[in-house]
Design a protein around this motif. Sequence first.
Motif, PDB file in Angstrom:
ATOM      1  N   PHE A 196      39.474  11.733  42.004  1.00 51.15           N
ATOM      2  CA  PHE A 196      39.219  12.969  41.172  1.00 51.15           C
ATOM      3  C   PHE A 196      40.217  13.731  40.838  1.00 51.15           C
ATOM      4  O   PHE A 196      40.644  14.134  39.585  1.00 51.15           O
ATOM      5  N   ASN A 197      41.447  14.095  41.754  1.00 52.89           N
ATOM      6  CA  ASN A 197      42.399  14.858  41.213  1.00 52.89           C
ATOM      7  C   ASN A 197      43.600  13.967  40.132  1.00 52.89           C
ATOM      8  O   ASN A 197      44.007  14.745  39.207  1.00 52.89           O
ATOM      9  N   PRO A 198      43.770  12.928  40.429  1.00 54.08           N
ATOM     10  CA  PRO A 198      44.408  12.180  39.389  1.00 54.08           C
ATOM     11  C   PRO A 198      43.698  12.270  37.813  1.00 54.08           C
ATOM     12  O   PRO A 198      44.497  12.314  36.780  1.00 54.08           O
ATOM     13  N   LEU A 199      42.451  12.509  37.967  1.00 50.38           N
ATOM     14  CA  LEU A 199      41.881  12.785  36.606  1.00 50.38           C
ATOM     15  C   LEU A 199      42.190  14.276  36.288  1.00 50.38           C
ATOM     16  O   LEU A 199      42.485  14.570  34.965  1.00 50.38           O
ATOM     17  N   LEU A 200      41.572  15.061  37.212  1.00 46.28           N
ATOM     18  CA  LEU A 200      41.832  16.427  36.918  1.00 46.28           C
ATOM     19  C   LEU A 200      43.161  17.054  36.527  1.00 46.28           C
ATOM     20  O   LEU A 200      43.347  17.979  35.842  1.00 46.28           O
ATOM     21  N   GLN A 201      44.106  16.455  37.161  1.00 45.77           N
ATOM     22  CA  GLN A 201      45.509  16.759  37.201  1.00 45.77           C
ATOM     23  C   GLN A 201      46.548  16.103  36.473  1.00 45.77           C
ATOM     24  O   GLN A 201      47.621  16.292  36.392  1.00 45.77           O
ATOM     25  N   GLU A 218      38.534   5.261  34.723  1.00 44.28           N
ATOM     26  CA  GLU A 218      38.936   4.103  34.139  1.00 44.28           C
ATOM     27  C   GLU A 218      39.419   3.938  32.657  1.00 44.28           C
ATOM     28  O   GLU A 218      40.455   3.108  32.523  1.00 44.28           O
ATOM     29  N   ASN A 219      39.236   4.950  31.921  1.00 46.04           N
ATOM     30  CA  ASN A 219      39.823   4.761  30.668  1.00 46.04           C
ATOM     31  C   ASN A 219      40.967   5.680  30.223  1.00 46.04           C
ATOM     32  O   ASN A 219      41.438   5.871  29.147  1.00 46.04           O
ATOM     33  N   MET A 220      41.409   6.795  31.279  1.00 47.99           N
ATOM     34  CA  MET A 220      42.424   7.582  31.003  1.00 47.99           C
ATOM     35  C   MET A 220      43.778   6.908  30.728  1.00 47.99           C
ATOM     36  O   MET A 220      44.323   5.946  31.523  1.00 47.99           O
ATOM     37  N   ASN A 221      44.689   7.835  30.374  1.00 47.21           N
ATOM     38  CA  ASN A 221      46.089   7.260  30.299  1.00 47.21           C
ATOM     39  C   ASN A 221      46.681   7.291  31.659  1.00 47.21           C
ATOM     40  O   ASN A 221      46.729   8.531  32.005  1.00 47.21           O
ATOM     41  N   HIS A 222      47.162   6.282  32.293  1.00 52.25           N
ATOM     42  CA  HIS A 222      47.819   6.491  33.533  1.00 52.25           C
ATOM     43  C   HIS A 222      49.115   6.513  33.244  1.00 52.25           C
ATOM     44  O   HIS A 222      49.856   5.535  32.646  1.00 52.25           O
ATOM     45  N   PHE A 223      49.956   7.366  33.802  1.00 48.05           N
ATOM     46  CA  PHE A 223      51.363   7.500  33.779  1.00 48.05           C
ATOM     47  C   PHE A 223      51.786   7.454  35.162  1.00 48.05           C
ATOM     48  O   PHE A 223      51.101   7.769  36.160  1.00 48.05           O
ATOM     49  N   ALA A 277      29.293  11.884  37.837  1.00 46.99           N
ATOM     50  CA  ALA A 277      29.768  10.938  38.558  1.00 46.99           C
ATOM     51  C   ALA A 277      29.909   9.936  37.692  1.00 46.99           C
ATOM     52  O   ALA A 277      31.212   9.155  37.607  1.00 46.99           O
ATOM     53  N   HIS A 278      28.924   9.263  36.746  1.00 43.20           N
ATOM     54  CA  HIS A 278      29.073   8.364  36.090  1.00 43.20           C
ATOM     55  C   HIS A 278      30.263   8.548  34.834  1.00 43.20           C
ATOM     56  O   HIS A 278      31.137   7.991  34.544  1.00 43.20           O
ATOM     57  N   ILE A 279      30.040  10.033  34.392  1.00 40.32           N
ATOM     58  CA  ILE A 279      30.815  10.192  33.351  1.00 40.32           C
ATOM     59  C   ILE A 279      32.834  10.454  33.705  1.00 40.32           C
ATOM     60  O   ILE A 279      33.471   9.733  33.253  1.00 40.32           O
ATOM     61  N   CYS A 280      32.622  10.665  34.801  1.00 42.70           N
ATOM     62  CA  CYS A 280      33.979  10.907  35.684  1.00 42.70           C
ATOM     63  C   CYS A 280      34.571   9.531  35.760  1.00 42.70           C
ATOM     64  O   CYS A 280      35.763   9.132  35.598  1.00 42.70           O
ATOM     65  N   ARG A 281      33.728   8.765  36.117  1.00 41.20           N
ATOM     66  CA  ARG A 281      34.151   7.202  36.629  1.00 41.20           C
ATOM     67  C   ARG A 281      34.407   6.454  35.305  1.00 41.20           C
ATOM     68  O   ARG A 281      35.784   5.691  35.209  1.00 41.20           O
ATOM     69  N   LEU A 282      33.983   6.960  34.117  1.00 40.94           N
ATOM     70  CA  LEU A 282      34.457   6.195  32.845  1.00 40.94           C
ATOM     71  C   LEU A 282      35.553   6.992  32.340  1.00 40.94           C
ATOM     72  O   LEU A 282      36.480   6.067  31.796  1.00 40.94           O
ATOM     73  N   LEU A 283      35.866   8.258  32.476  1.00 44.45           N
ATOM     74  CA  LEU A 283      37.125   8.739  31.967  1.00 44.45           C
ATOM     75  C   LEU A 283      38.090   8.365  32.857  1.00 44.45           C
ATOM     76  O   LEU A 283      39.441   8.115  32.496  1.00 44.45           O
ATOM     77  N   GLN A 290      32.889   5.528  25.427  1.00 45.99           N
ATOM     78  CA  GLN A 290      32.455   7.004  25.031  1.00 45.99           C
ATOM     79  C   GLN A 290      31.235   7.394  24.566  1.00 45.99           C
ATOM     80  O   GLN A 290      30.647   8.215  24.799  1.00 45.99           O
ATOM     81  N   ASN A 291      30.558   6.278  23.896  1.00 41.29           N
ATOM     82  CA  ASN A 291      29.244   6.258  23.542  1.00 41.29           C
ATOM     83  C   ASN A 291      28.327   6.570  24.680  1.00 41.29           C
ATOM     84  O   ASN A 291      27.254   7.275  24.955  1.00 41.29           O
TER      85      ASN A 291
END
Length: 191
Positions: free
Chosen positions: A117-122, A174-179, A166-172, A138-139
């Motif tokens: 969760f924090n890697p997404l939020l932060q 899995e598809n976010m830019n990981h740095f 939870a489903h939306i956060c999982r999709l985000l 996204q759809n």
Amino acid sequence: METCQNLIINSDASENVAYNHPDFPAYIKKRQLSSYSDFRAVSHWHDDLEFILILDGTMVYNVNGEKIPLQTGEGLFVNSRCLHYGYSGAHTECYFLCLLLSPALLSANTYFNQYFFNPLLQNVHFPYVKLSPTVQWQNLILHDLEILYDSNSEKIQAFIVLEKFAHICRLLYENMNHFPDTIKTLPILCL
């Protein structure tokens, strides 16, 4: 359609969110842009994740100074603590869903928070995502937003909110830019 109530904005530009139910931090409403003074929301931020789905019309969303045009059928995810607002410079009407979902809804345990969760939020490299119905993942989020509104328009359905969030956060996630500064090595769970 309800008229826009005044946003309560603190001196640091954070919003005091008026959730649908005071004991369950989820704001799920249908809005119209004309209910905002001058067809423009006040620039603000909050800890909640924000989701917009354009039902009819167009608007521009400003996230951290970047302008994102949105039209019917498109949506937007705005990450936690990003400065944002929606507007129409042409003063044209726009009907949209607005959902604010607090991280507290999914803050189940330290492991989940630290590694998922924090890697997404932060993630400062992931302030927003323009959601297109032509991109499959996204759809799926856009569809979840519709379900969230439809199932919660009369009364909050807590399990549906938690399931879809939870489903939306999982999709985000899995598809976010990981740095490199947001990726951590996961410890092995012993079962």
